[in-house]
Motif scaffolding. Structure first.
Motif, PDB file in Angstrom:
ATOM      1  N   ARG A 164       0.834  -1.204   0.000  1.00 13.85           N
ATOM      2  CA  ARG A 164       0.000   0.000   0.000  1.00 13.85           C
ATOM      3  C   ARG A 164       0.870   1.256   0.000  1.00 13.85           C
ATOM      4  O   ARG A 164       0.538   2.259  -0.643  1.00 13.85           O
ATOM      5  N   LEU A 165       2.033   1.207   0.683  1.00 12.71           N
ATOM      6  CA  LEU A 165       2.928   2.363   0.695  1.00 12.71           C
ATOM      7  C   LEU A 165       3.510   2.624  -0.693  1.00 12.71           C
ATOM      8  O   LEU A 165       3.596   3.769  -1.145  1.00 12.71           O
ATOM      9  N   LEU A 166       3.890   1.551  -1.400  1.00 11.72           N
ATOM     10  CA  LEU A 166       4.421   1.713  -2.759  1.00 11.72           C
ATOM     11  C   LEU A 166       3.362   2.282  -3.691  1.00 11.72           C
ATOM     12  O   LEU A 166       3.655   3.143  -4.536  1.00 11.72           O
ATOM     13  N   ILE A 167       2.161   1.814  -3.586  1.00 10.77           N
ATOM     14  CA  ILE A 167       1.085   2.330  -4.434  1.00 10.77           C
ATOM     15  C   ILE A 167       0.852   3.804  -4.151  1.00 10.77           C
ATOM     16  O   ILE A 167       0.677   4.622  -5.068  1.00 10.77           O
ATOM     17  N   PHE A 168       0.882   4.195  -2.889  1.00 10.52           N
ATOM     18  CA  PHE A 168       0.662   5.603  -2.537  1.00 10.52           C
ATOM     19  C   PHE A 168       1.787   6.486  -3.069  1.00 10.52           C
ATOM     20  O   PHE A 168       1.550   7.561  -3.622  1.00 10.52           O
ATOM     21  N   VAL A 169       3.038   6.036  -2.907  1.00  6.78           N
ATOM     22  CA  VAL A 169       4.175   6.822  -3.405  1.00  6.78           C
ATOM     23  C   VAL A 169       4.117   6.964  -4.918  1.00  6.78           C
ATOM     24  O   VAL A 169       4.379   8.034  -5.479  1.00  6.78           O
ATOM     25  N   GLY A 170       3.786   5.871  -5.627  1.00  8.10           N
ATOM     26  CA  GLY A 170       3.671   5.949  -7.075  1.00  8.10           C
ATOM     27  C   GLY A 170       2.583   6.905  -7.517  1.00  8.10           C
ATOM     28  O   GLY A 170       2.742   7.652  -8.497  1.00  8.10           O
ATOM     29  N   PHE A 171       1.477   6.917  -6.809  1.00  5.55           N
ATOM     30  CA  PHE A 171       0.380   7.819  -7.145  1.00  5.55           C
ATOM     31  C   PHE A 171       0.795   9.279  -6.943  1.00  5.55           C
ATOM     32  O   PHE A 171       0.527  10.143  -7.780  1.00  5.55           O
ATOM     33  N   VAL A 172       1.489   9.557  -5.824  1.00  9.54           N
ATOM     34  CA  VAL A 172       1.936  10.927  -5.560  1.00  9.54           C
ATOM     35  C   VAL A 172       2.953  11.378  -6.607  1.00  9.54           C
ATOM     36  O   VAL A 172       2.909  12.514  -7.093  1.00  9.54           O
ATOM     37  N   PHE A 173       3.887  10.486  -7.000  1.00  5.57           N
ATOM     38  CA  PHE A 173       4.890  10.837  -8.017  1.00  5.57           C
ATOM     39  C   PHE A 173       4.229  11.137  -9.355  1.00  5.57           C
ATOM     40  O   PHE A 173       4.586  12.104 -10.032  1.00  5.57           O
TER      41      PHE A 173
END
Length: 248
Positions: A40-49
């Motif tokens: 979930r953290l990776l998905i959130f970081v990718g979305f923000v980027f």
């Protein structure tokens, strides 16, 4: 036989009715799979980027942000040293004419009793250069200028026109073809000999300088110098200007 007060209950295994309908997949309980916290953290970081990249491109489209340069673009760095002044002199000459010449230099170097495919160097070079013809006023003698104020006449005795050496224009000079023997190609792979190239340039300069002597530049320089002096002294009020050139 007598029956007891509490009736005994017999337990038998329950047998499923073959006629009963089978359970559907929706009725079968499946285990619930949820993404882990790291995923979930990776998905959130990718979305923000992705959101930041889209925002930057949007701001660039409306000219809010400057354009991005290619990080892998070619760059040229000039590390040349400052220009040093070696000498300075006053010029006392009048450039009366110049000519631009072109020459084709075909220079071949080989050795006796050795085949050309082993030792041979042939260079075909097109050279373009300019030659100036000038009159040097610094060598004028004291009696070179005679002025008659009453008659408004002037007599000038000038040295003959001189010719400069040819100056090659490297932007218009180029090597057309170059042939080398096998041993020459092997040798050039290990060393560079700029003297050979300089020899071709020198030959082109010498041929252009020699051709300029027979081109009539000297006669044109005499005519242009005389017209220049006549126009100059006519503005000062002199009516007759006689220009004489000494013999070379």
């Amino acid at each position: 036989m007598g029956s007891s007060g509490s009736s005994a209950t017999s337990e038998f295994p329950v047998v499923a009715d073959p006629a009963a309908p089978a359970a559907t997949p929706a009725q079968v309980a499946e285990p619930e799979h949820r993404p882990s916290g790291f995923a979930r953290l990776l998905i959130f970081v990718g979305f923000v980027f992705a959101l930041l990249v889209l925002s930057c491109f949007g701001l660039r489209a409306i000219n809010v942000l400057p354009s991005f340069d290619n990080p892998f673009a070619d760059q040229t760095t000039d590390r040349s040293q400052p220009v040093l002044l070696e000498s300075m002199r006053d010029l006392h000459r009048y450039v009366a004419a110049d000519g631009t010449f072109q020459v084709i230099v075909d220079l071949q170097e080989n050795r006796d009793n050795i085949p050309d495919f082993l030792v041979n160097r042939r260079t075909l070079f097109v050279g373009s250069g300019t030659v100036e013809t000038y009159v040097d006023f610094s060598t004028l003698a004291g009696d070179a200028l005679k002025i008659d104020e009453e008659k408004k006449t002037i007599e000038l005795t000038l040295p003959p026109p001189q010719q400069s050496s040819a100056s090659l224009d490297m932007q218009r000079s180029y090597v057309v073809a170059e042939e080398r023997g096998l041993f020459d190609r092997i040798g050039d792979a290990f060393r560079d000999d700029p003297a050979k190239q300089q020899r071709v340039y020198q030959m082109a300069q010498e041929k252009i300088t020699e051709a300029a002597r027979a081109s009539g530049l000297d006669e044109r320089a005499r005519e242009n110098t005389q017209r220049m002096l006549e126009s100059l002294f006519a503005r000062l009020g002199y009516t007759t200007v006689t220009v004489t050139f000494t013999s070379p």
